[in-house]
Design an enzyme around this catalytic site. Sequence first.
Site, short mmCIF file in Angstrom:
data_model
loop_
_atom_site.label_atom_id
_atom_site.label_comp_id
_atom_site.label_asym_id
_atom_site.label_seq_id
_atom_site.Cartn_x
_atom_site.Cartn_y
_atom_site.Cartn_z
N SER A 124 -97.61 -85.22 -51.08
CA SER A 124 -97.58 -86.64 -50.68
C SER A 124 -98.90 -87.32 -50.99
O SER A 124 -98.97 -88.56 -51.02
CB SER A 124 -97.27 -86.76 -49.20
OG SER A 124 -98.35 -86.29 -48.41
N CYS A 172 -100.50 -85.27 -40.43
CA CYS A 172 -100.26 -83.85 -40.69
C CYS A 172 -99.43 -83.61 -41.95
O CYS A 172 -98.44 -84.32 -42.16
CB CYS A 172 -99.56 -83.25 -39.47
SG CYS A 172 -99.00 -81.56 -39.67
N PRO A 173 -99.81 -82.67 -42.82
CA PRO A 173 -100.98 -81.78 -42.75
C PRO A 173 -102.25 -82.36 -43.36
O PRO A 173 -103.29 -81.72 -43.38
CB PRO A 173 -100.52 -80.56 -43.55
CG PRO A 173 -99.63 -81.14 -44.60
CD PRO A 173 -98.91 -82.29 -43.93
N GLY A 174 -102.15 -83.60 -43.91
CA GLY A 174 -103.37 -84.24 -44.38
C GLY A 174 -103.36 -84.71 -45.82
O GLY A 174 -104.42 -84.93 -46.40
N GLY A 175 -102.18 -84.88 -46.42
CA GLY A 175 -102.12 -85.33 -47.81
C GLY A 175 -102.79 -86.68 -48.05
O GLY A 175 -103.50 -86.86 -49.03
N ASP A 184 -99.25 -89.52 -30.66
CA ASP A 184 -98.17 -90.23 -31.33
C ASP A 184 -98.77 -91.39 -32.11
O ASP A 184 -99.44 -92.26 -31.55
CB ASP A 184 -97.16 -90.74 -30.29
CG ASP A 184 -95.97 -91.45 -30.90
OD1 ASP A 184 -96.02 -91.82 -32.09
OD2 ASP A 184 -94.97 -91.64 -30.19
N ASP A 217 -97.80 -92.79 -43.26
CA ASP A 217 -96.63 -92.26 -43.97
C ASP A 217 -95.66 -91.65 -42.95
O ASP A 217 -95.09 -90.59 -43.19
CB ASP A 217 -97.07 -91.21 -45.01
CG ASP A 217 -95.93 -90.82 -45.95
OD1 ASP A 217 -95.00 -91.62 -46.12
OD2 ASP A 217 -95.98 -89.71 -46.51
N LYS A 231 -89.49 -96.23 -45.17
CA LYS A 231 -88.36 -95.40 -45.58
C LYS A 231 -87.10 -96.28 -45.61
O LYS A 231 -86.80 -96.99 -44.65
CB LYS A 231 -88.16 -94.24 -44.60
CG LYS A 231 -89.45 -93.49 -44.25
CD LYS A 231 -90.08 -92.81 -45.45
CE LYS A 231 -91.36 -92.07 -45.04
NZ LYS A 231 -92.02 -91.41 -46.18
#
Length: 354
Positions: A187, A220-223, A259, A276, A305
């Site tokens: 991502s 998460c995970p940090g893209g 959150d 994202d 989305k």
Amino acid sequence: MNTLLLHCRPGFEKECAAEIQDSAATLEVYGFPRLEKDSGFVLFECYQNGDADKLMHELDFHRLIFARSWFCVVGQLTDMPLGDRVGAVLAHAKALPKAGKLWVESADGDAYRQVLPFCKKLSVPLRQGLRKQGILTAQEREKMPRIHLFLTDNQNGYVGYSRSDNGSPFFMGIPRLKFPSDAPSRSTLKLDEAFLVFLNEEETEERLHGGLYAVDLGACPGGWTYQLVRRGMFVSSVDNGAMAESLMETGQVTHFPEDGFKFVPEDPRIHWMVCDMADQPHKVAARMATWVIEGWCKETIFNLKLPMKQRYQAVAECFAEMTAMLRKAGVRYGLQAKHLYHDREEITVHLYRI
């Protein structure tokens, strides 16, 4: 001909067609789209002579969301002679402007990918032929019109031109990005492409440099955090999931296990917020507008989305909602969006304070 050809992501031909038809109507240009499902391109036929060229000059390409690239068609090529395809193209030379670059291309759809190797092979003799005719400059020039040859197979296609100052700078509208081996997820390429598409060189230098503070919601995970860190920023990464250890070890990342929709920053220095998170587009759009209205960030890049059906309508509704919120709050803003090459069932949006 009086036609525009627009590249798009395969499967999004209807959205691309609806958008160009609506956008053209704002300039009192009317026509109809021709499309083939999953082809990766749309033809927009204008009713009045000269209207395709008018759109090329007066419609801001960067405001189109679903079009990756476009050009004005001057001729259709049908059953080109196998021994003289160059001559078939040069037959339309008088309708082409003096140009600084040639792109021989096809669509991104599966049915057309086998054509691309032939496009590359044809580029050399066609470039030589156009230069002999005086249509193409001896050396490539970025700030001149471009000539396009779009092939649907090795004997059929379309020839035309585009403006270098009102179109995509990338071949077929696709930036060629390499996936960094140390990035936590693929991502990461979405945010990398977004910066390329939404910011020019001067804006990148002024607003995308080391020392800035940023927030990544749903990190998460940090893209996406990776793209901010590699540019020297200090990042608050918000997600209940774990971040990649390689990012935490940089000393530039603070992890907030919260959150993303509820997180409120305390640091007043935040310039960028990126997001994202996978949720309903209306919910995401409203939250992003709130960040700008409240002054929690100066700029945000986020994904919306899209639903399986009525995707174009969903985008229009989200933009209307954000616009209403920002205007009610008296905020001057800029808003742009693109269905990026590295996006799938989503679009990427750039919202910023002026």
